[in-house]
Design a protein around this motif. Structure first.
Motif, PDB file in Angstrom:
ATOM      1  N   GLY A  31       0.898  -1.276  -0.069  1.00 19.38           N
ATOM      2  CA  GLY A  31      -0.029  -0.004  -0.027  1.00 19.38           C
ATOM      3  C   GLY A  31       0.830   1.417  -0.088  1.00 19.38           C
ATOM      4  N   THR A  32       2.093   1.188  -0.316  1.00 16.37           N
ATOM      5  CA  THR A  32       3.024   2.464  -0.513  1.00 16.37           C
ATOM      6  C   THR A  32       3.309   2.434  -1.948  1.00 16.37           C
ATOM      7  OG1 THR A  32       4.845   0.997  -0.022  1.00 16.37           O
ATOM      8  CG2 THR A  32       3.897   2.144   1.882  1.00 16.37           C
ATOM      9  N   GLU A  33       3.986   3.639  -2.049  1.00 12.72           N
ATOM     10  CA  GLU A  33       4.660   3.958  -3.470  1.00 12.72           C
ATOM     11  C   GLU A  33       5.893   3.696  -3.340  1.00 12.72           C
ATOM     12  OE1 GLU A  33       3.457   5.208  -6.680  1.00 12.72           O
ATOM     13  OE2 GLU A  33       1.445   4.714  -5.940  1.00 12.72           O
ATOM     14  N   THR A  34       6.510   2.443  -3.213  1.00 11.23           N
ATOM     15  CA  THR A  34       7.841   1.990  -3.133  1.00 11.23           C
ATOM     16  C   THR A  34       8.347   1.785  -4.582  1.00 11.23           C
ATOM     17  OG1 THR A  34       7.490   1.011  -1.158  1.00 11.23           O
ATOM     18  CG2 THR A  34       9.580   0.428  -2.311  1.00 11.23           C
ATOM     19  N   THR A  35       9.352   2.611  -4.948  1.00 15.99           N
ATOM     20  CA  THR A  35       9.679   2.588  -6.416  1.00 15.99           C
ATOM     21  C   THR A  35      10.977   2.034  -6.624  1.00 15.99           C
ATOM     22  OG1 THR A  35      10.442   4.872  -6.573  1.00 15.99           O
ATOM     23  CG2 THR A  35       8.323   4.498  -7.227  1.00 15.99           C
ATOM     24  N   ARG A  36      11.799   1.890  -5.650  1.00 16.59           N
ATOM     25  CA  ARG A  36      13.237   1.289  -5.794  1.00 16.59           C
ATOM     26  C   ARG A  36      13.842   0.932  -4.452  1.00 16.59           C
ATOM     27  NH1 ARG A  36      17.804   4.926  -8.344  1.00 16.59           N
ATOM     28  NH2 ARG A  36      17.433   5.632  -6.313  1.00 16.59           N
ATOM     29  N   VAL A  37      14.435  -0.395  -4.523  1.00 16.23           N
ATOM     30  CA  VAL A  37      15.292  -0.792  -3.335  1.00 16.23           C
ATOM     31  C   VAL A  37      16.735  -0.952  -3.874  1.00 16.23           C
ATOM     32  CG1 VAL A  37      15.545  -2.505  -1.561  1.00 16.23           C
ATOM     33  CG2 VAL A  37      13.324  -1.974  -2.502  1.00 16.23           C
ATOM     34  N   GLN A  86       9.786  -2.537   8.156  1.00 15.30           N
ATOM     35  CA  GLN A  86      10.043  -1.103   7.849  1.00 15.30           C
ATOM     36  C   GLN A  86       8.922  -0.323   7.387  1.00 15.30           C
ATOM     37  OE1 GLN A  86      13.558   0.230   5.808  1.00 15.30           O
ATOM     38  NE2 GLN A  86      13.920   1.954   7.252  1.00 15.30           N
ATOM     39  N   VAL A  87       8.590  -1.081   6.097  1.00 11.16           N
ATOM     40  CA  VAL A  87       7.465  -0.485   5.251  1.00 11.16           C
ATOM     41  C   VAL A  87       6.210  -0.483   5.844  1.00 11.16           C
ATOM     42  CG1 VAL A  87       5.948  -0.912   3.274  1.00 11.16           C
ATOM     43  CG2 VAL A  87       8.487  -1.056   3.214  1.00 11.16           C
ATOM     44  N   ARG A  88       5.974  -1.613   6.838  1.00 12.62           N
ATOM     45  CA  ARG A  88       4.810  -1.914   7.863  1.00 12.62           C
ATOM     46  C   ARG A  88       4.617  -0.498   8.710  1.00 12.62           C
ATOM     47  NH1 ARG A  88       5.303  -6.978   9.390  1.00 12.62           N
ATOM     48  NH2 ARG A  88       5.731  -6.425  11.281  1.00 12.62           N
ATOM     49  N   ARG A  89       5.811  -0.215   9.418  1.00  9.40           N
ATOM     50  CA  ARG A  89       5.950   0.683  10.465  1.00  9.40           C
ATOM     51  C   ARG A  89       5.602   2.058   9.757  1.00  9.40           C
ATOM     52  NH1 ARG A  89      10.254  -2.020  12.191  1.00  9.40           N
ATOM     53  NH2 ARG A  89      11.709  -0.652  11.093  1.00  9.40           N
ATOM     54  N   HIS A  90       6.245   2.222   8.537  1.00 12.88           N
ATOM     55  CA  HIS A  90       5.928   3.638   7.613  1.00 12.88           C
ATOM     56  C   HIS A  90       4.713   3.829   7.364  1.00 12.88           C
ATOM     57  CE1 HIS A  90       7.071   7.064   5.131  1.00 12.88           C
ATOM     58  NE2 HIS A  90       6.114   6.449   4.038  1.00 12.88           N
ATOM     59  N   GLN A  92       2.119   2.401   8.802  1.00 12.92           N
ATOM     60  CA  GLN A  92       1.231   2.897   9.942  1.00 12.92           C
ATOM     61  C   GLN A  92       1.368   4.304  10.653  1.00 12.92           C
ATOM     62  OE1 GLN A  92       2.173  -0.271  12.832  1.00 12.92           O
ATOM     63  NE2 GLN A  92       1.084  -1.822  11.755  1.00 12.92           N
ATOM     64  N   ARG A  93       2.514   4.737  10.636  1.00 14.67           N
ATOM     65  CA  ARG A  93       2.751   6.154  10.944  1.00 14.67           C
ATOM     66  C   ARG A  93       2.162   7.174   9.729  1.00 14.67           C
ATOM     67  NH1 ARG A  93       8.674   5.059  11.079  1.00 14.67           N
ATOM     68  NH2 ARG A  93       9.066   4.191  13.096  1.00 14.67           N
ATOM     69  N   GLU A  94       2.156   6.739   8.720  1.00 15.00           N
ATOM     70  CA  GLU A  94       1.607   7.770   7.664  1.00 15.00           C
ATOM     71  C   GLU A  94       0.194   7.758   7.545  1.00 15.00           C
ATOM     72  OE1 GLU A  94       2.876   9.768   5.293  1.00 15.00           O
ATOM     73  OE2 GLU A  94       4.903   9.725   6.623  1.00 15.00           O
ATOM     74  N   TYR A  95      -0.262   6.316   7.697  1.00 18.78           N
ATOM     75  CA  TYR A  95      -2.019   6.340   7.443  1.00 18.78           C
ATOM     76  C   TYR A  95      -2.785   5.957   8.699  1.00 18.78           C
ATOM     77  CZ  TYR A  95      -0.056   6.376   2.638  1.00 18.78           C
ATOM     78  OH  TYR A  95       0.637   6.925   1.660  1.00 18.78           O
ATOM     79  N   GLY A  96      -2.280   5.681   9.810  1.00 22.19           N
ATOM     80  CA  GLY A  96      -2.582   5.251  10.893  1.00 22.19           C
ATOM     81  C   GLY A  96      -2.610   3.806  10.933  1.00 22.19           C
ATOM     82  N   ARG A  97      -3.020   3.300  12.089  1.00 25.29           N
ATOM     83  CA  ARG A  97      -3.057   1.816  12.257  1.00 25.29           C
ATOM     84  C   ARG A  97      -4.325   0.897  11.520  1.00 25.29           C
ATOM     85  NH1 ARG A  97       0.741   0.425  15.538  1.00 25.29           N
ATOM     86  NH2 ARG A  97       1.402   1.741  17.151  1.00 25.29           N
ATOM     87  N   PRO A  98      -3.961  -0.081  11.101  1.00 22.02           N
ATOM     88  CA  PRO A  98      -4.974  -0.861  10.355  1.00 22.02           C
ATOM     89  C   PRO A  98      -6.043  -1.218  11.211  1.00 22.02           C
ATOM     90  CG  PRO A  98      -2.883  -2.252  10.525  1.00 22.02           C
ATOM     91  CD  PRO A  98      -2.733  -0.838  11.072  1.00 22.02           C
TER      92      PRO A  98
END
Length: 99
Positions: A31-37, A86-90, A92-98
């Protein structure tokens, strides 16, 4: 998602490239716009390390994460788990807890 794989004193084989791609594929559906790793593999004596940085996650770069093990494939597995968390924590911070 695009990923860049580099090696520091490590030859990047097809098996390593495929394993990294397979493990990072699970980051796509978060659910994030991750474009590159960016992933760097390194050997320090008997310790194998994998360092990954998520770039352009909702417009920002996240802190680099490092995982170490005695086997490079295990280090990549640990790194993928840490990046997923890390993506899951990010998220939750940005969009609130599920709910």
């Amino acid at each position: 998602m695009d990923h860049t794989l580099s090696g520091d004193d490590v030859e990047i084989t097809d098996a390593l490239r495929a394993h990294v791609g397979e493990k990072l594929a699970r980051l796509d559906g978060q659910g994030t716009e991750t474009t590159r790793v960016q992933v760097t593999l390194k050997v320090n004596g008997s310790e194998q390390t994998a360092t990954g940085t998520l770039l352009q996650v909702d417009g920002q770069d996240l802190t680099p994460i490092t995982a170490a093990a005695s086997d490079m494939f295990v280090a990549i597995d640990k790194l993928a788990d840490k990046l997923y968390a890390q993506v899951r924590r990010h998220t939750q911070r940005e969009y609130g807890r599920p709910k």
